[in-house]
Design a protein around this motif. Sequence first.
Motif, PDB file in Angstrom:
ATOM      1  N   ALA A 138     -12.143  15.664 -21.084  1.00  0.00           N
ATOM      2  CA  ALA A 138     -11.830  15.173 -20.266  1.00  0.00           C
ATOM      3  C   ALA A 138     -13.456  15.256 -19.693  1.00  0.00           C
ATOM      4  O   ALA A 138     -14.451  14.905 -18.858  1.00  0.00           O
ATOM      5  CB  ALA A 138     -11.469  15.393 -19.438  1.00  0.00           C
ATOM      6  N   SER A 183     -15.884   2.555 -27.490  1.00  0.00           N
ATOM      7  CA  SER A 183     -14.697   2.283 -26.902  1.00  0.00           C
ATOM      8  C   SER A 183     -13.099   3.284 -27.184  1.00  0.00           C
ATOM      9  O   SER A 183     -12.204   3.443 -26.144  1.00  0.00           O
ATOM     10  CB  SER A 183     -14.236   0.843 -27.111  1.00  0.00           C
ATOM     11  OG  SER A 183     -14.323   0.606 -28.427  1.00  0.00           O
ATOM     12  N   ASN A 203     -14.277   6.430 -24.921  1.00  0.00           N
ATOM     13  CA  ASN A 203     -13.709   6.259 -23.826  1.00  0.00           C
ATOM     14  C   ASN A 203     -12.131   6.473 -23.875  1.00  0.00           C
ATOM     15  O   ASN A 203     -12.061   7.108 -22.208  1.00  0.00           O
ATOM     16  CB  ASN A 203     -14.899   4.796 -22.942  1.00  0.00           C
ATOM     17  CG  ASN A 203     -15.763   5.091 -23.144  1.00  0.00           C
ATOM     18  OD1 ASN A 203     -16.680   6.550 -23.080  1.00  0.00           O
ATOM     19  ND2 ASN A 203     -16.535   3.614 -23.182  1.00  0.00           N
ATOM     20  N   LEU A 204     -11.778   5.673 -23.693  1.00  0.00           N
ATOM     21  CA  LEU A 204     -10.369   5.842 -23.938  1.00  0.00           C
ATOM     22  C   LEU A 204      -9.153   7.443 -24.151  1.00  0.00           C
ATOM     23  O   LEU A 204      -8.730   7.607 -23.352  1.00  0.00           O
ATOM     24  CB  LEU A 204      -9.279   4.875 -25.453  1.00  0.00           C
ATOM     25  CG  LEU A 204      -8.074   4.268 -25.145  1.00  0.00           C
ATOM     26  CD1 LEU A 204      -7.445   3.926 -24.073  1.00  0.00           C
ATOM     27  CD2 LEU A 204      -7.785   4.490 -26.248  1.00  0.00           C
ATOM     28  N   GLU A 239     -10.278   9.144 -20.613  1.00  0.00           N
ATOM     29  CA  GLU A 239      -9.365   8.049 -19.575  1.00  0.00           C
ATOM     30  C   GLU A 239      -8.291   8.957 -19.536  1.00  0.00           C
ATOM     31  O   GLU A 239      -8.046   9.416 -18.906  1.00  0.00           O
ATOM     32  CB  GLU A 239      -9.433   6.822 -19.789  1.00  0.00           C
ATOM     33  CG  GLU A 239     -10.608   6.155 -19.126  1.00  0.00           C
ATOM     34  CD  GLU A 239     -11.627   6.562 -17.764  1.00  0.00           C
ATOM     35  OE1 GLU A 239     -10.398   6.783 -17.208  1.00  0.00           O
ATOM     36  OE2 GLU A 239     -12.360   7.001 -18.113  1.00  0.00           O
ATOM     37  N   LYS A 267      -8.427  12.656 -18.774  1.00  0.00           N
ATOM     38  CA  LYS A 267      -8.211  12.620 -16.986  1.00  0.00           C
ATOM     39  C   LYS A 267      -7.050  12.289 -16.405  1.00  0.00           C
ATOM     40  O   LYS A 267      -6.555  12.612 -15.554  1.00  0.00           O
ATOM     41  CB  LYS A 267      -9.577  11.829 -16.660  1.00  0.00           C
ATOM     42  CG  LYS A 267     -11.607  12.233 -17.117  1.00  0.00           C
ATOM     43  CD  LYS A 267     -11.984  11.703 -16.310  1.00  0.00           C
ATOM     44  CE  LYS A 267     -13.380  11.695 -16.427  1.00  0.00           C
ATOM     45  NZ  LYS A 267     -14.740  10.924 -16.409  1.00  0.00           N
ATOM     46  N   ASN A 268      -6.358  11.209 -16.987  1.00  0.00           N
ATOM     47  CA  ASN A 268      -4.679  11.169 -16.529  1.00  0.00           C
ATOM     48  C   ASN A 268      -4.561  11.747 -16.376  1.00  0.00           C
ATOM     49  O   ASN A 268      -3.264  12.621 -15.318  1.00  0.00           O
ATOM     50  CB  ASN A 268      -4.446  10.048 -17.267  1.00  0.00           C
ATOM     51  CG  ASN A 268      -5.520   8.054 -16.931  1.00  0.00           C
ATOM     52  OD1 ASN A 268      -5.701   8.600 -15.727  1.00  0.00           O
ATOM     53  ND2 ASN A 268      -5.470   6.890 -17.314  1.00  0.00           N
ATOM     54  N   LYS A 312      -4.507  14.437 -14.140  1.00  0.00           N
ATOM     55  CA  LYS A 312      -4.784  14.021 -12.214  1.00  0.00           C
ATOM     56  C   LYS A 312      -3.269  14.057 -12.469  1.00  0.00           C
ATOM     57  O   LYS A 312      -2.276  14.920 -11.798  1.00  0.00           O
ATOM     58  CB  LYS A 312      -4.447  12.448 -12.915  1.00  0.00           C
ATOM     59  CG  LYS A 312      -6.237  12.208 -11.862  1.00  0.00           C
ATOM     60  CD  LYS A 312      -6.096  10.517 -11.306  1.00  0.00           C
ATOM     61  CE  LYS A 312      -7.561  10.028 -11.529  1.00  0.00           C
ATOM     62  NZ  LYS A 312      -7.667   8.831 -11.342  1.00  0.00           N
TER      63      LYS A 312
END
Lengths: 289, 111
Positions: free
Chosen positions: B58, B93, B96-97, B100, B103-104, B107
């Motif tokens: 992340a 890509s 980035n995936l 993400e 990061k999720n 969260k």
Amino acid sequence: MMTDFDFAGFLDTDNQKNLVISLIKLFDSIILEKNEEKILHNISEVRKNSISKDFGGLLSALSEFDLKDISSKLSLLAVINLITPNLSVSDELSDQWEITHSNSKEIIRNKIDNFSTDYDLRYIAQISQWSENNSENAMIFQKIADLVHNIDNIEELRKKIQSHYPNDLNKLIDELDSQRTKGFVQSDIINILDKRGVDQKISSLVTLEAISQISTNQLSSDPLLEIKINEEAEPEIAFEVIELLPKIGIILTSTAGKDEGTFIFLVLCNNQNSIKMLNDINASYKEYN
Amino acid sequence: MSAEIVTIVAGQNLYKKGDPPSNCFILQKGSVHILNESGQKVAGVSPNMLFGEIEIFAGFKERETEAVCVTSGAAVSVPAEVLNNKLASLNKSQANLLIEVAKNAIKKMKP
């Protein structure tokens, strides 16, 4: 600098098993004093395993290995001792371990009959570490190696080791420790702890680094505790104790307890409040005089 | 800099919230719990599992979680640089995936 790492190789337990088998063969070929060609072949087999490249310490010990140099042998045996039991394998490899343990025990006996230097004793310590389920005898051999320069009669020491190995080496170390307190630098510290009731098996494990910030007065008078944890029977209390230790004082030393899963910490506490904090979490301890 | 075997003791913290994420780990033996900032267990780690990697993926400068050893064993410690190199080797890509997803995951671990 590491640029890549073989994650797939590590997550594959068959691959880790293959590395264990190669390391066992290499360890055996060194201690059985096989010819150089055989040892080099086994080194090459270890290097072929993709994950061996991810262990810098292993690669370095393999590169520096020289059959004529006992230090390089000791370094390699130590690294193999560290890595092999901690690899995660897909089965127990009982046959391979049984063979190497049997070889090791015979070699230890032979080396005890013929040792002459501290290097020889450190070599025995590495083989002992390899072949026994706990490392207590290995630590004792290392300790005897530390003391051997101060022992005049090697033959007498040899006879004592022969009669005490493998089950009573502790008694021998007690005897050597009692000699050590007369002349060694640490004798003052051991004497202070001895007066407070600390067993020499524990006090002799205290390092100079651990007491570097402590005055003799503090060592003589601050609350001194032997704290015991049992991570098998009381994992939650063990966890809380380990969390608490840095807050309540200075850990002088720690060692495995007699029972499986137990650890002992010798701690010089800041004050009586430290003891209260241990009571609050139902920690098991004994307070010295 | 290379991977190394680290022995772990029950109760030991391999990392704490706020630590720089300088390593990830592959558990070899033992068990580890991942705790969020409230001390709730958000994941259990068994042998041959990777952990401590999501803050690295992340791009976080600090750990958001804590890893506590529940039973003693061993782990392979892998420098963050290795994961960063893996990330750099992906196309944009894919990278980035992965970022993400990481990061999720962080969260979802929040109390």
